[in-house]
Design a protein around this motif. Sequence first.
Motif, short mmCIF file in Angstrom:
data_model
loop_
_atom_site.label_atom_id
_atom_site.label_comp_id
_atom_site.label_asym_id
_atom_site.label_seq_id
_atom_site.Cartn_x
_atom_site.Cartn_y
_atom_site.Cartn_z
N PRO A 188 -24.78 -10.98 5.60
CA PRO A 188 -24.55 -9.65 5.96
C PRO A 188 -23.72 -9.15 5.38
N PHE A 189 -24.50 -8.09 4.41
CA PHE A 189 -23.76 -7.14 2.86
C PHE A 189 -22.70 -7.00 2.95
N MET A 190 -21.98 -7.37 1.66
CA MET A 190 -20.46 -7.32 1.99
C MET A 190 -20.28 -6.23 1.46
N GLY A 191 -20.81 -4.74 1.07
CA GLY A 191 -20.82 -3.72 1.12
C GLY A 191 -22.22 -2.64 0.60
N GLY A 192 -22.02 -1.31 0.32
CA GLY A 192 -23.08 -0.91 0.16
C GLY A 192 -23.94 -0.96 -1.25
N MET A 193 -23.28 -1.79 -2.27
CA MET A 193 -23.92 -1.43 -3.00
C MET A 193 -25.79 -2.50 -2.95
N GLU A 194 -24.42 -3.87 -2.07
CA GLU A 194 -25.58 -5.36 -1.58
C GLU A 194 -26.87 -4.14 -0.45
N VAL A 195 -26.83 -3.74 0.13
CA VAL A 195 -26.96 -3.07 0.75
C VAL A 195 -27.57 -2.27 -0.41
N HIS A 196 -27.52 -1.37 -0.43
CA HIS A 196 -28.87 -0.27 -1.26
C HIS A 196 -29.81 -1.30 -2.43
N ALA A 197 -29.80 -2.63 -3.31
CA ALA A 197 -29.49 -3.60 -3.88
C ALA A 197 -30.89 -4.23 -3.19
N HIS A 198 -30.32 -4.21 -1.21
CA HIS A 198 -31.76 -5.08 -0.77
C HIS A 198 -32.50 -3.90 0.19
N ARG A 208 -14.94 -2.33 3.78
CA ARG A 208 -14.37 -3.29 3.07
C ARG A 208 -12.66 -2.62 3.63
N ILE A 209 -12.31 -3.80 4.07
CA ILE A 209 -10.61 -3.75 4.37
C ILE A 209 -9.90 -3.78 2.75
N THR A 210 -9.82 -2.98 2.53
CA THR A 210 -9.23 -2.54 1.45
C THR A 210 -8.41 -1.39 1.71
N PRO A 211 -6.89 -1.27 0.61
CA PRO A 211 -6.51 0.08 0.73
C PRO A 211 -7.71 1.19 0.25
N ASN A 212 -8.34 1.36 -0.94
CA ASN A 212 -9.07 2.56 -0.97
C ASN A 212 -10.03 2.75 0.00
N GLU A 225 -11.09 -7.48 2.43
CA GLU A 225 -11.48 -7.87 1.35
C GLU A 225 -9.47 -8.49 0.29
N ASP A 226 -8.79 -7.84 1.03
CA ASP A 226 -8.01 -7.05 0.74
C ASP A 226 -7.33 -8.47 1.86
#
Length: 386
Positions: free
Chosen positions: A19-29, A195-199, A223-224
């Motif tokens: 499972p992809f960690m985020g949008g950039m990994e999904v985009h590359a796939h 991703r569960i992170t402040p931003n 993530e955080d």
Amino acid sequence: MRPLKIAVMAHCRHPISPPFMGGMEVHAHHLTHALQARGHDVTLIAAGDSRVGVPVLPLMRQHYDSAYPWNDFHGTKVLNDHLDLSHAEALARLRDEGFDIVHNNTLHRYPPRLARSVELPMVTSLHVPPFDALARAVRDSVAPWHPVTGCSRRHLDAYWPGGVAPDAHVVPNGIDPADWPFRATGNGEAVWAGRITPNKGTHLAIAAAVRAGIALTIFGSIEDSGYYEALVRPALGPRIRHGGHLAGSDLAREYGRASVLLFTPQWDEPFGLSAIEAMACGTPVAAIEMGAVREVVGDAGAYAKADGSDLDRALQAALAIPRDRPRQRVERLFTLDRMIDGYEALYASALAHRGAAGGDPIRFPEIELPHRLVAAWDRAEVPQAI
């Protein structure tokens, strides 16, 4: 267009593996597989532990977060040196592979500088808000043979606040609607994914759901851990739960079951892939209006202030949006075919303008990456890692 031999360079913080960690990994796939489906010969240049179903040329042996976690090493010399060496070596290896064009998604400053230096046909796609080293490298290197893409108009404007360069273009992210099946009714509950992170603002989604009296399920990787333990875990219970980190088909089912997506960016959001995934399933969006959120979500959502203080009101408003509206917006604007059409047009343009600066262009297989050239790129640069 004619079939091309394409090198797709990916960001290497995480592997390109589900499972992809985020949008950039999904985009590359999606990018590599969609280009392959159109008959192109595609090689992915990414972390060596990627598993994506196309040939992988390792940019580094393992994704860098495994040895240098971003939260601990962001901006440090040890991580910057690791990334600089890995990207320099990968670019040097490309000269022997005979690629027609490079599609650069690395967020590293070396690939665009190389494109400018040797008139290398390349498309650089940006995926994050500007940071100093990348922004300067992109502005210095954009050219007819090296077009640059952002995923929204707001995104490109941030890189060129004085006016977007002629060879910079908006190519929105795209998904295959068939992967995100439409569901005509929801279950009355809310969903949040990322991703569960402040931003990403997970805590703001929780607060809004509590105020609105609506159950919320959170999906995504932690993530955080400090942020999770302080602001997410204490709120979990029968009405607020963490459903884990799901693969695409499972996440699509959860999007479709929900009645509203809470989208809570706390940065200058360039796009919002989770928003269009949920929208494809028919799920309207209650969003904090940051960056390109309104540009992407449009009339498929309701909007709240940056601090999320009125997100519960937006949540209630989003529940009234007909579910066919978000699906139709995705089908009109954010399909994978539309994204690949945009990229292919830029590949053709970059190849047609090779040598536009005058003189004979340097053939890709003959490219070398001498250390003196790398040193020249770094003059007045402040390296940063993403």
